[in-house]
Design a protein around this motif. Structure first.
Motif, mmCIF file in Angstrom:
data_model
loop_
_atom_site.group_PDB
_atom_site.id
_atom_site.type_symbol
_atom_site.label_atom_id
_atom_site.label_comp_id
_atom_site.label_asym_id
_atom_site.label_seq_id
_atom_site.Cartn_x
_atom_site.Cartn_y
_atom_site.Cartn_z
ATOM 1 N N PRO A 199 40.345 58.943 49.873
ATOM 2 C CA PRO A 199 40.944 58.914 48.526
ATOM 3 C C PRO A 199 40.748 60.211 47.752
ATOM 4 N N LYS A 200 39.600 60.856 47.968
ATOM 5 C CA LYS A 200 39.316 62.110 47.253
ATOM 6 C C LYS A 200 40.305 63.202 47.670
ATOM 7 N N TYR A 201 40.696 63.212 48.936
ATOM 8 C CA TYR A 201 41.664 64.209 49.410
ATOM 9 C C TYR A 201 43.032 63.955 48.765
ATOM 10 N N GLY A 205 47.771 55.969 54.545
ATOM 11 C CA GLY A 205 46.657 56.715 55.126
ATOM 12 C C GLY A 205 45.335 56.361 54.477
ATOM 13 N N VAL A 206 45.349 56.193 53.148
ATOM 14 C CA VAL A 206 44.132 55.807 52.428
ATOM 15 C C VAL A 206 43.736 54.380 52.789
ATOM 16 N N ARG A 207 44.735 53.475 52.871
ATOM 17 C CA ARG A 207 44.461 52.068 53.200
ATOM 18 C C ARG A 207 43.820 51.916 54.579
ATOM 19 N N THR A 208 44.296 52.701 55.526
ATOM 20 C CA THR A 208 43.796 52.587 56.906
ATOM 21 C C THR A 208 42.555 53.427 57.171
#
Length: 400
Positions: free
Chosen positions: A288-290, A280-283
Protein backbone atom coordinates in the motif's frame (compact mmCIF):
# COMPACT_ATOMS: atom_id res chain seq x y z
CA UNK A 1 -14.96 5.38 -27.70
CA UNK A 2 -18.19 6.96 -26.39
CA UNK A 3 -18.51 4.17 -23.82
CA UNK A 4 -14.95 4.78 -22.61
CA UNK A 5 -15.55 8.53 -22.43
CA UNK A 6 -18.76 8.06 -20.45
CA UNK A 7 -17.04 5.75 -17.98
CA UNK A 8 -14.35 8.38 -17.30
CA UNK A 9 -16.95 11.15 -17.06
CA UNK A 10 -19.10 9.15 -14.61
CA UNK A 11 -16.07 8.23 -12.52
CA UNK A 12 -16.38 9.50 -8.96
CA UNK A 13 -19.57 11.47 -9.61
CA UNK A 14 -22.25 11.76 -6.93
CA UNK A 15 -25.14 12.42 -9.31
CA UNK A 16 -25.75 13.10 -13.00
CA UNK A 17 -28.90 14.77 -14.30
CA UNK A 18 -29.69 14.26 -18.00
CA UNK A 19 -27.04 11.70 -18.85
CA UNK A 20 -28.72 11.24 -22.24
CA UNK A 21 -27.80 14.81 -23.19
CA UNK A 22 -24.15 14.13 -22.34
CA UNK A 23 -24.22 11.01 -24.53
CA UNK A 24 -25.63 13.06 -27.44
CA UNK A 25 -22.93 15.72 -27.03
CA UNK A 26 -20.20 13.06 -27.04
CA UNK A 27 -21.71 11.35 -30.07
CA UNK A 28 -21.82 14.64 -31.97
CA UNK A 29 -18.19 15.31 -31.09
CA UNK A 30 -16.87 11.87 -32.09
CA UNK A 31 -18.92 11.69 -35.29
CA UNK A 32 -18.91 15.33 -36.42
CA UNK A 33 -16.13 17.00 -34.46
CA UNK A 34 -18.57 19.42 -32.83
CA UNK A 35 -17.37 20.92 -29.55
CA UNK A 36 -19.66 21.64 -26.60
CA UNK A 37 -19.43 23.82 -23.50
CA UNK A 38 -18.94 22.71 -19.91
CA UNK A 39 -19.31 25.35 -17.22
CA UNK A 40 -17.99 25.54 -13.67
CA UNK A 41 -18.09 28.56 -11.43
CA UNK A 42 -15.61 29.55 -8.73
CA UNK A 43 -16.08 32.40 -6.30
CA UNK A 44 -12.63 33.88 -5.57
CA UNK A 45 -13.20 34.04 -1.82
CA UNK A 46 -9.62 33.01 -0.99
CA UNK A 47 -6.37 33.36 -2.94
CA UNK A 48 -5.31 29.71 -2.77
CA UNK A 49 -6.93 26.51 -3.98
CA UNK A 50 -6.56 23.16 -2.23
CA UNK A 51 -6.98 19.66 -3.62
CA UNK A 52 -10.66 19.68 -2.69
CA UNK A 53 -11.19 22.40 -5.29
CA UNK A 54 -9.28 20.42 -7.90
CA UNK A 55 -11.87 17.60 -7.89
CA UNK A 56 -13.97 19.78 -10.20
CA UNK A 57 -10.91 20.78 -12.21
CA UNK A 58 -10.00 17.14 -12.81
CA UNK A 59 -13.48 16.43 -14.13
CA UNK A 60 -13.27 19.50 -16.38
CA UNK A 61 -9.92 18.23 -17.70
CA UNK A 62 -11.57 14.87 -18.45
CA UNK A 63 -14.22 16.62 -20.51
CA UNK A 64 -11.51 18.50 -22.40
CA UNK A 65 -10.10 15.14 -23.50
CA UNK A 66 -13.48 14.40 -25.07
CA UNK A 67 -14.22 17.57 -27.01
CA UNK A 68 -15.36 20.07 -24.39
CA UNK A 69 -14.54 23.75 -24.19
CA UNK A 70 -14.47 24.68 -20.50
CA UNK A 71 -16.23 27.85 -19.39
CA UNK A 72 -14.26 28.65 -16.23
CA UNK A 73 -16.39 31.27 -14.51
CA UNK A 74 -14.75 33.50 -11.93
CA UNK A 75 -17.67 34.92 -9.97
CA UNK A 76 -16.25 38.38 -9.42
CA UNK A 77 -19.77 39.85 -9.30
CA UNK A 78 -21.48 37.10 -7.30
CA UNK A 79 -18.60 37.01 -4.80
CA UNK A 80 -19.51 40.56 -3.79
CA UNK A 81 -22.93 39.19 -2.79
CA UNK A 82 -21.70 36.05 -1.02
CA UNK A 83 -22.77 32.49 -1.76
CA UNK A 84 -25.26 31.39 0.94
CA UNK A 85 -24.80 27.66 0.17
CA UNK A 86 -24.58 25.68 3.39
CA UNK A 87 -24.46 28.81 5.54
CA UNK A 88 -26.49 29.31 8.70
CA UNK A 89 -26.23 33.08 8.39
CA UNK A 90 -25.70 35.74 5.76
CA UNK A 91 -22.18 35.47 4.37
CA UNK A 92 -19.86 38.46 4.44
CA UNK A 93 -19.33 40.19 1.12
CA UNK A 94 -15.87 40.69 -0.41
CA UNK A 95 -14.59 44.02 -1.63
CA UNK A 96 -13.80 44.25 -5.38
CA UNK A 97 -10.04 44.64 -4.84
CA UNK A 98 -9.81 41.38 -2.86
CA UNK A 99 -11.95 39.59 -5.45
CA UNK A 100 -9.69 40.65 -8.33
CA UNK A 101 -6.53 39.73 -6.44
CA UNK A 102 -7.88 36.27 -5.62
CA UNK A 103 -9.17 35.80 -9.16
CA UNK A 104 -5.71 36.45 -10.59
CA UNK A 105 -4.30 33.81 -8.25
CA UNK A 106 -6.96 31.32 -9.44
CA UNK A 107 -6.04 31.86 -13.07
CA UNK A 108 -2.41 31.03 -12.35
CA UNK A 109 -3.29 27.84 -10.49
CA UNK A 110 -5.99 26.22 -12.65
CA UNK A 111 -3.79 25.81 -15.71
CA UNK A 112 -1.72 23.29 -13.81
CA UNK A 113 -4.68 21.01 -14.61
CA UNK A 114 -6.72 22.53 -17.44
CA UNK A 115 -5.64 22.95 -21.07
CA UNK A 116 -5.53 26.74 -21.62
CA UNK A 117 -6.28 26.29 -25.34
CA UNK A 118 -9.60 24.64 -24.44
CA UNK A 119 -10.52 26.96 -21.57
CA UNK A 120 -12.40 30.25 -21.60
CA UNK A 121 -11.72 32.16 -18.37
CA UNK A 122 -14.71 34.46 -17.88
CA UNK A 123 -15.72 37.01 -15.25
CA UNK A 124 -19.46 37.07 -14.67
CA UNK A 125 -19.51 40.81 -13.95
CA UNK A 126 -19.10 41.21 -17.73
CA UNK A 127 -22.71 40.18 -18.43
CA UNK A 128 -24.41 40.60 -15.06
CA UNK A 129 -23.61 44.32 -14.87
CA UNK A 130 -25.29 44.70 -18.28
CA UNK A 131 -28.52 43.27 -16.90
CA UNK A 132 -29.39 46.53 -15.21
CA UNK A 133 -32.31 47.08 -12.85
CA UNK A 134 -34.90 46.10 -15.47
CA UNK A 135 -33.15 42.84 -16.35
CA UNK A 136 -32.62 41.94 -12.70
CA UNK A 137 -36.28 42.51 -11.82
CA UNK A 138 -37.31 40.44 -14.84
CA UNK A 139 -35.03 37.66 -13.63
CA UNK A 140 -36.65 37.62 -10.19
CA UNK A 141 -40.12 37.17 -11.72
CA UNK A 142 -39.12 33.74 -13.06
CA UNK A 143 -38.75 32.05 -9.65
CA UNK A 144 -41.15 32.14 -6.69
CA UNK A 145 -40.26 32.64 -3.03
CA UNK A 146 -41.76 29.20 -2.35
CA UNK A 147 -39.30 27.69 -4.82
CA UNK A 148 -36.41 29.44 -3.08
CA UNK A 149 -37.52 28.13 0.29
CA UNK A 150 -37.32 24.59 -1.05
CA UNK A 151 -33.57 24.97 -0.74
CA UNK A 152 -32.47 23.14 2.39
CA UNK A 153 -30.35 25.85 4.02
CA UNK A 154 -32.95 28.56 3.33
CA UNK A 155 -35.72 26.38 4.72
CA UNK A 156 -33.79 25.65 7.92
CA UNK A 157 -32.98 29.31 8.50
CA UNK A 158 -36.57 30.38 7.78
CA UNK A 159 -37.98 27.85 10.25
CA UNK A 160 -35.37 28.86 12.85
CA UNK A 161 -36.31 32.51 12.47
CA UNK A 162 -32.84 33.46 11.20
CA UNK A 163 -32.65 36.34 8.72
CA UNK A 164 -32.30 35.70 5.00
CA UNK A 165 -31.23 38.69 2.92
CA UNK A 166 -32.97 39.26 -0.42
CA UNK A 167 -29.48 39.30 -1.99
CA UNK A 168 -29.12 35.64 -1.02
CA UNK A 169 -32.15 34.78 -3.14
CA UNK A 170 -30.50 36.71 -5.97
CA UNK A 171 -27.30 34.62 -5.85
CA UNK A 172 -28.67 31.34 -7.31
CA UNK A 173 -30.60 33.37 -9.90
CA UNK A 174 -27.40 35.03 -11.09
CA UNK A 175 -25.53 31.72 -11.14
CA UNK A 176 -28.34 30.30 -13.25
CA UNK A 177 -28.29 33.35 -15.51
CA UNK A 178 -24.60 32.63 -16.23
CA UNK A 179 -25.80 29.44 -17.95
CA UNK A 180 -28.39 31.40 -19.93
CA UNK A 181 -25.91 33.99 -21.16
CA UNK A 182 -23.20 31.44 -21.99
CA UNK A 183 -25.60 28.82 -23.40
CA UNK A 184 -23.75 26.14 -21.44
CA UNK A 185 -24.36 22.48 -22.33
CA UNK A 186 -23.22 21.01 -19.01
CA UNK A 187 -22.54 22.48 -15.58
CA UNK A 188 -20.39 20.86 -12.90
CA UNK A 189 -20.46 21.60 -9.19
CA UNK A 190 -20.33 20.06 -5.74
CA UNK A 191 -23.22 18.17 -4.21
CA UNK A 192 -23.92 21.20 -2.01
CA UNK A 193 -24.61 23.22 -5.19
CA UNK A 194 -27.51 21.13 -6.48
CA UNK A 195 -30.15 23.85 -6.10
CA UNK A 196 -28.02 26.41 -7.93
CA UNK A 197 -27.08 23.98 -10.70
CA UNK A 198 -30.71 23.08 -11.33
CA UNK A 199 -31.52 26.79 -11.41
CA UNK A 200 -29.40 27.00 -14.56
CA UNK A 201 -31.61 24.37 -16.24
CA UNK A 202 -34.77 26.13 -15.12
CA UNK A 203 -33.68 29.56 -16.37
CA UNK A 204 -32.41 28.22 -19.69
CA UNK A 205 -35.90 26.80 -20.16
CA UNK A 206 -37.57 30.05 -19.06
CA UNK A 207 -35.47 32.16 -21.42
CA UNK A 208 -36.11 29.74 -24.29
CA UNK A 209 -32.51 29.39 -25.44
CA UNK A 210 -33.21 26.00 -27.00
CA UNK A 211 -31.33 23.80 -24.55
CA UNK A 212 -31.25 22.70 -20.91
CA UNK A 213 -27.86 22.00 -19.46
CA UNK A 214 -27.01 18.60 -18.07
CA UNK A 215 -25.77 18.68 -14.48
CA UNK A 216 -22.92 16.76 -12.88
CA UNK A 217 -22.41 16.85 -9.12
CA UNK A 218 -19.10 15.85 -7.59
CA UNK A 219 -18.70 14.68 -3.99
CA UNK A 220 -16.92 16.76 -1.41
CA UNK A 221 -13.34 15.51 -0.92
CA UNK A 222 -12.43 14.43 2.59
CA UNK A 223 -9.38 16.06 4.13
CA UNK A 224 -6.31 14.41 5.64
CA UNK A 225 -8.36 13.16 8.60
CA UNK A 226 -10.61 11.17 6.25
CA UNK A 227 -13.73 12.48 8.01
CA UNK A 228 -14.30 16.21 7.55
CA UNK A 229 -14.34 17.87 4.14
CA UNK A 230 -11.00 19.33 3.09
CA UNK A 231 -10.83 22.83 4.50
CA UNK A 232 -8.18 25.38 5.41
CA UNK A 233 -10.13 26.38 8.49
CA UNK A 234 -10.04 22.76 9.72
CA UNK A 235 -6.32 22.40 8.95
CA UNK A 236 -6.85 19.14 7.06
CA UNK A 237 -6.05 20.48 3.60
CA UNK A 238 -3.36 20.07 0.95
CA UNK A 239 -2.80 23.44 -0.70
CA UNK A 240 -2.10 23.68 -4.43
CA UNK A 241 0.61 26.28 -3.74
CA UNK A 242 2.29 24.41 -0.89
CA UNK A 243 5.90 23.43 -1.49
CA UNK A 244 6.64 20.03 -3.02
CA UNK A 245 8.01 18.48 0.19
CA UNK A 246 4.94 19.45 2.21
CA UNK A 247 2.54 18.31 -0.52
CA UNK A 248 4.23 14.92 -0.92
CA UNK A 249 4.40 14.33 2.84
CA UNK A 250 0.77 15.29 3.41
CA UNK A 251 -0.44 12.88 0.74
CA UNK A 252 1.69 10.14 2.29
CA UNK A 253 -0.04 10.81 5.63
CA UNK A 254 -3.53 9.83 4.44
CA UNK A 255 -4.90 6.41 5.33
CA UNK A 256 -4.64 3.44 2.97
CA UNK A 257 -8.44 3.45 2.63
CA UNK A 258 -8.65 7.16 1.82
CA UNK A 259 -5.89 6.74 -0.76
CA UNK A 260 -8.29 5.05 -3.20
CA UNK A 261 -10.78 7.88 -2.81
CA UNK A 262 -8.01 10.31 -3.82
CA UNK A 263 -7.05 8.07 -6.74
CA UNK A 264 -10.64 8.08 -7.99
CA UNK A 265 -11.17 11.84 -7.70
CA UNK A 266 -7.69 13.30 -8.27
CA UNK A 267 -5.54 10.91 -10.29
CA UNK A 268 -5.15 11.04 -14.06
CA UNK A 269 -4.70 7.27 -14.16
CA UNK A 270 -7.44 5.41 -16.00
CA UNK A 271 -10.01 3.32 -14.15
CA UNK A 272 -8.33 0.18 -15.50
CA UNK A 273 -4.90 1.26 -14.22
CA UNK A 274 -6.31 2.00 -10.77
CA UNK A 275 -8.13 -1.34 -10.71
CA UNK A 276 -4.89 -3.19 -11.52
CA UNK A 277 -3.12 -1.31 -8.72
CA UNK A 278 -5.92 -2.08 -6.25
CA UNK A 279 -5.83 -5.75 -7.17
CA UNK A 280 -2.09 -5.76 -6.59
CA UNK A 281 -2.57 -4.34 -3.10
CA UNK A 282 -5.41 -6.80 -2.35
CA UNK A 283 -3.31 -9.81 -3.35
CA UNK A 284 -0.20 -8.57 -1.56
CA UNK A 285 1.82 -8.11 -4.75
CA UNK A 286 1.92 -4.35 -4.26
CA UNK A 287 2.58 -2.71 -0.89
CA UNK A 288 0.00 0.00 0.00
CA UNK A 289 2.85 2.40 0.74
CA UNK A 290 4.17 2.00 -2.82
CA UNK A 291 0.70 2.73 -4.23
CA UNK A 292 0.53 5.83 -2.05
CA UNK A 293 3.98 6.95 -3.21
CA UNK A 294 2.79 6.74 -6.82
CA UNK A 295 -0.19 8.95 -5.96
CA UNK A 296 1.94 11.45 -4.04
CA UNK A 297 4.46 11.62 -6.88
CA UNK A 298 1.74 12.12 -9.52
CA UNK A 299 -0.02 14.95 -7.69
CA UNK A 300 3.19 16.66 -6.60
CA UNK A 301 4.54 16.50 -10.17
CA UNK A 302 1.32 18.04 -11.47
CA UNK A 303 1.94 21.23 -9.50
CA UNK A 304 5.73 21.28 -9.18
CA UNK A 305 7.15 19.19 -12.03
CA UNK A 306 8.79 15.76 -12.14
CA UNK A 307 12.16 16.83 -10.72
CA UNK A 308 10.64 18.53 -7.68
CA UNK A 309 8.42 15.50 -7.08
CA UNK A 310 11.47 13.23 -7.23
CA UNK A 311 13.34 15.41 -4.74
CA UNK A 312 10.28 15.50 -2.48
CA UNK A 313 10.23 11.69 -2.38
CA UNK A 314 13.94 11.61 -1.54
CA UNK A 315 13.39 14.13 1.25
CA UNK A 316 10.44 12.12 2.57
CA UNK A 317 12.52 8.93 2.61
CA UNK A 318 15.33 10.76 4.36
CA UNK A 319 13.07 11.96 7.14
CA UNK A 320 10.76 8.95 7.52
CA UNK A 321 12.80 5.92 6.51
CA UNK A 322 16.24 7.00 7.64
CA UNK A 323 14.90 9.05 10.58
CA UNK A 324 17.04 12.03 9.57
CA UNK A 325 16.31 15.73 9.97
CA UNK A 326 14.89 17.52 6.90
CA UNK A 327 17.35 19.46 4.75
CA UNK A 328 15.46 22.75 5.06
CA UNK A 329 13.94 23.83 8.37
CA UNK A 330 12.56 27.18 9.46
CA UNK A 331 14.84 28.85 12.02
CA UNK A 332 13.65 30.89 15.01
CA UNK A 333 15.19 32.82 17.87
CA UNK A 334 13.79 33.41 21.35
CA UNK A 335 15.07 34.59 24.72
CA UNK A 336 15.30 31.85 27.29
CA UNK A 337 14.94 29.77 29.27
CA UNK A 338 11.58 29.03 27.61
CA UNK A 339 8.80 26.57 28.36
CA UNK A 340 8.75 23.82 25.73
CA UNK A 341 5.04 24.26 24.97
CA UNK A 342 5.50 27.99 24.40
CA UNK A 343 8.58 27.32 22.25
CA UNK A 344 6.60 25.00 20.01
CA UNK A 345 3.95 27.69 19.53
CA UNK A 346 6.58 30.39 18.88
CA UNK A 347 8.04 28.19 16.13
CA UNK A 348 4.63 27.71 14.52
CA UNK A 349 4.57 23.93 14.79
CA UNK A 350 1.82 23.89 17.42
CA UNK A 351 -1.34 26.02 17.31
CA UNK A 352 -1.56 26.48 21.09
CA UNK A 353 0.22 25.58 24.32
CA UNK A 354 -2.71 23.34 25.31
CA UNK A 355 -2.31 21.34 22.08
CA UNK A 356 1.43 21.22 22.67
CA UNK A 357 0.88 19.76 26.14
CA UNK A 358 -1.46 17.11 24.72
CA UNK A 359 1.12 16.15 22.08
CA UNK A 360 3.86 15.94 24.73
CA UNK A 361 1.69 13.61 26.82
CA UNK A 362 1.02 11.54 23.68
CA UNK A 363 4.77 11.18 23.04
CA UNK A 364 4.67 13.13 19.76
CA UNK A 365 7.23 15.81 20.70
CA UNK A 366 10.99 15.44 20.33
CA UNK A 367 13.91 17.75 21.06
CA UNK A 368 17.11 16.87 19.20
CA UNK A 369 15.55 13.50 18.29
CA UNK A 370 14.84 12.70 21.96
CA UNK A 371 11.25 12.23 23.04
CA UNK A 372 10.02 14.71 25.67
CA UNK A 373 7.53 13.44 28.26
CA UNK A 374 7.70 16.28 30.78
CA UNK A 375 5.06 18.89 29.83
CA UNK A 376 6.79 21.42 32.13
CA UNK A 377 10.20 21.00 30.43
CA UNK A 378 12.17 24.22 29.79
CA UNK A 379 14.79 24.87 27.14
CA UNK A 380 17.97 26.53 28.41
CA UNK A 381 20.09 28.80 26.13
CA UNK A 382 21.41 26.78 23.19
CA UNK A 383 20.34 25.45 19.77
CA UNK A 384 17.65 22.81 19.32
CA UNK A 385 15.77 20.85 16.67
CA UNK A 386 12.12 20.67 17.68
CA UNK A 387 9.80 18.07 16.20
CA UNK A 388 6.08 17.33 16.46
CA UNK A 389 4.92 14.08 14.88
CA UNK A 390 6.58 13.02 11.64
CA UNK A 391 6.19 16.17 9.56
CA UNK A 392 6.64 19.27 11.73
CA UNK A 393 10.17 20.51 12.40
CA UNK A 394 11.76 23.77 13.54
CA UNK A 395 15.27 24.93 14.42
CA UNK A 396 15.30 27.06 17.57
CA UNK A 397 18.09 29.19 18.99
CA UNK A 398 17.48 30.10 22.64
CA UNK A 399 19.47 33.20 23.60
CA UNK A 400 20.22 34.49 27.10
Amino acid sequence: MIKEALAEIERGTAEIIDKERIEKLLKDYFENGKHYYVKAGFDPTAPDLHLGHTVLLQKLATFQKYGAIVQFIIGDFTATIGDPTGKSETRKKLDPQTVLKNAKSYEEQVFKILDPDKTHVLFNSHWIEKLGAHGLVELTTLVSVARMLERDDFEKRYKAGKPIAISEFIYPLLQGYDSVYLKSDIEIGGTDQKFNLLMGRQLQRSYGIGKEQAVIMMPILEGLDGVQKMSKSLGNYIGVTEDANTMFAKIMSISDELMWRYYELLSSKTLEEIEVLQEGVRTGKVHPKYAKELLAAEITARFHGDEEAKRAKEEFDKVHKQKEIPTEIEEYEVVGPIWIAKALVECGIEPSTSQARRDIQAGAVKVNKEKINDKDFHLEPGEYILQVGKRKFAKLKVKK
